[in-house]
Design an enzyme around this catalytic site. Structure first.
Site, mmCIF file in Angstrom:
data_model
loop_
_atom_site.group_PDB
_atom_site.id
_atom_site.type_symbol
_atom_site.label_atom_id
_atom_site.label_comp_id
_atom_site.label_asym_id
_atom_site.label_seq_id
_atom_site.Cartn_x
_atom_site.Cartn_y
_atom_site.Cartn_z
ATOM 1 N N GLU A 248 1.325 -1.437 5.829
ATOM 2 C CA GLU A 248 1.544 0.003 6.055
ATOM 3 C C GLU A 248 0.331 0.510 6.812
ATOM 4 O O GLU A 248 -0.737 0.701 6.222
ATOM 5 C CB GLU A 248 1.679 0.729 4.712
ATOM 6 C CG GLU A 248 2.916 0.376 3.933
ATOM 7 C CD GLU A 248 4.176 0.942 4.552
ATOM 8 O OE1 GLU A 248 4.088 1.783 5.459
ATOM 9 O OE2 GLU A 248 5.263 0.508 4.140
ATOM 10 N N CYS A 282 -1.560 9.421 6.777
ATOM 11 C CA CYS A 282 -1.026 8.561 7.845
ATOM 12 C C CYS A 282 0.151 9.222 8.554
ATOM 13 O O CYS A 282 0.384 8.970 9.728
ATOM 14 C CB CYS A 282 -0.623 7.207 7.274
ATOM 15 S SG CYS A 282 0.529 7.350 5.904
#
Ligand code: NAD
Length: 476
Positions: A248, A282
């Site tokens: 990720e 993010c």
């Protein structure tokens, strides 16, 4: 004050083979405590323990595993106030956000505790009547999990909960900047009845620890949430060892604001979500691509909204944005702003440090952004909204899809044709239409291109820790 320790075989270790390292409060730049610094020795020990932990834990039924996980989630809820205070202290985010993250993380554990009971296999019609073909779901084995500092509870539970629910053991290395929150999660799991060898907690020298764990034959899966840079390192090394990975990684989320969008709705939402966790998210909305007729009003509206944000110590209930998490973050944001200004960007508001103690930075709106500016190409991961004028939807989509990353994207429009076009042409793992909420336990979360490999959350989240086992059986 909570003093976190390494945890191996359920035991607290307050000394590390590499000495110690300081934990710094980003709001005051003072030392919170000294941490034991682990390296290769502890990583090897944890890998060995994980094999025994795997044998023990994978033999527990999914139903019983789920009970232990749910008990851990309950313990987490009981300590929400102390955990939120610790998280704010080590990471900087406002208390309300820390508490919300902590409680959401307990919910995520509950979700996977239940999903573990639904890891169904299947029967496949065989070609002959004397054979049965069946597929079972088996845990992949011991997992090494690495997490960043921006969501010190949520990013770990996205790995620990599905891995443990699937029957894997875990060696967990949280970011050195936020060890206390990781320590609290591991303590809750152990206190709830997780076998001590099923989880180890260590931090110290990240390169040495990750190198040891990726190469350790005992570890069968590597899961990282972090930067694309470290993702390449770990995925490359894991590929060489032929180990499974979940990566990720970074993003640079575009936000398309179509000409029909209602700015009275968009601006307050965009300001709230841009500056949440000081933009250190993010999926933070970052490149605002605004159609020309709305451009000036959007820039002035965002500047006005940004100026209403209360920046301060996260433990003050009035604070809506805390400091940046580290001095490295601070230097990077200043560099990106300086470069953008040199290349013609306009500072609509912010652009500078606040005060001279603690890594506080003003919520910043940069307008007239162009693609030569570094901030338009490198993930800022900070309180920067970058606004670009686009002439039409084609130009917006071209810019949205220009970068080699594709985690989250957002679009604001009430027009069904525009929406359809964006849904069909955007290159990202996730798309928010007319809102910014993205991370839920029920939905897969992940990116395409350099934003990573695989997904967390949803049914995909637990599949990542399972491997199919096929049995073809014939009558004797
Ligand atoms: P990072 O890549 O520097 O570190 C992530 C983790 O990897 C840390 O625990 C770190 O110690 C560890 N690590 C392992 N081997 C390492 C090595 N050789 N060198 C350095 N670190 C090593 O990331 P960060 O700065 O902690 O976090 C910010 C990044 O994480 C941003 O790029 C952000 O977009 C990304 N992120 C992604 C998601 C997602 O779900 N896609 C979520 C949160 C953050």
């Amino acid at each position: 004050m909570t003093q976190p320790t390494l945890i191996l075989n359920g035991e607290a270790r307050d000394t590390g083979s590499l000495g110690s390292l300081p934990l710094i409060d980003p709001a005051s730049e003072t030392e919170i405590c000294l941490l034991p610094k682990a390296g290769c020795a502890e990583a090897q020990e944890a890998a060995r323990l994980a094999v025994e932990g795997f044998a023990e834990w994978s033999a527990v039924s999914p139903f019983e595993r789920g009970k232990i996980l749910r008990a851990a989630a309950e313990l987490m809820r009981e300590q929400a106030d102390e955990a939120a205070a610790d998280m704010t202290r080590e990471q900087g985010k406002p208390l309300a956000q820390a508490r919300g993250e902590w409680m959401g993380s307990a919910d995520c554990i509950d979700w996977f505790a239940e999903e573990g009971r639904r890891t169904y296999g299947r029967l496949i019609p065989s070609r002959t009547s004397d054979m049965t073909w069946s597929v079972h779901q088996r845990p992949v084995g011991p997992v090494a999990a690495f997490t960043p500092w921006n969501f010190p509870a949520w990013t770990p539970v996205q790995k620990l909960a599905p891995a443990l629910a699937a029957g894997c053991s875990v060696v967990f290395k949280p970011a050195e900047e936020t060890p206390i929150t990781g320590w609290r999660i591991v303590r809750a799991l152990l206190d709830a009845g997780l076998p001590p060898k099923a989880i180890s907690l260590l931090w110290g020298d990240p390169a040495e620890i990750s190198d040891t764990l990726v190469k350790a034959p005992e570890i069968r899966k590597i899961s990282l949430t972090g930067s694309t840079r470290v993702g390449r390192l770990l995925a490359g090394a894991a590929g060489h060892e032929l180990k499974k990975v979940t990566m990720e990684l970074g993003g640079h989320a575009p936000v398309i604001i179509a000409r029909d969008a209602d700015l009275s709705k968009v601006v307050p939402l965009a300001a709230e979500w841009k500056f949440r966790n000081a933009g250190q998210v993010c999926v933070s909305p970052t490149r605002f691509l605004v159609e020309a007729p709305l451009y000036d009003d959007f820039v002035s509206g965002m500047a006005e909204a940004a100026e209403k944000i209360t920046v301060g110590n996260g433990s003050d209930p009035a604070t809506t944005m805390g400091p940046l998490a580290s001095s490295a973050q601070f230097d990077k944001i200043q560099d990106l702003i300086g470069d953008a200004i040199d290349k013609g960007a306009r500072v609509a508001t912010g652009g500078a440090r606040i005060g001279n103690q603690g890594w506080f930075f003003a919520p910043t709106i940069l307008a007239d952004m162009t693609t030569e500016m570094r901030a338009m190409n490198e993930e800022p991961f900070g309180p920067l909204a970058l606004v670009t004028k686009v002439n039409d939807l084609d130009a917006a989509l071209a810019e949205a899809n220009r970068l080699p990353v594709g985690l989250a994207a957002y679009a604001f429009t009430g027009d069904s044709e525009t929406r359809h076009r964006i849904v069909s042409d955007i290159k990202s793992g996730m798309l928010g239409v007319n809102h910014f909420a993205m991370a839920m336990p029920e939905t897969p979360f992940g990116g395409v291109l350099d934003s990573g490999l695989g997904s967390e959350g949803g049914i995909e989240g637990i599949q990542a820790y399972l491997t199919p086992f096929t049995v073809t059986a014939k009558e004797h």
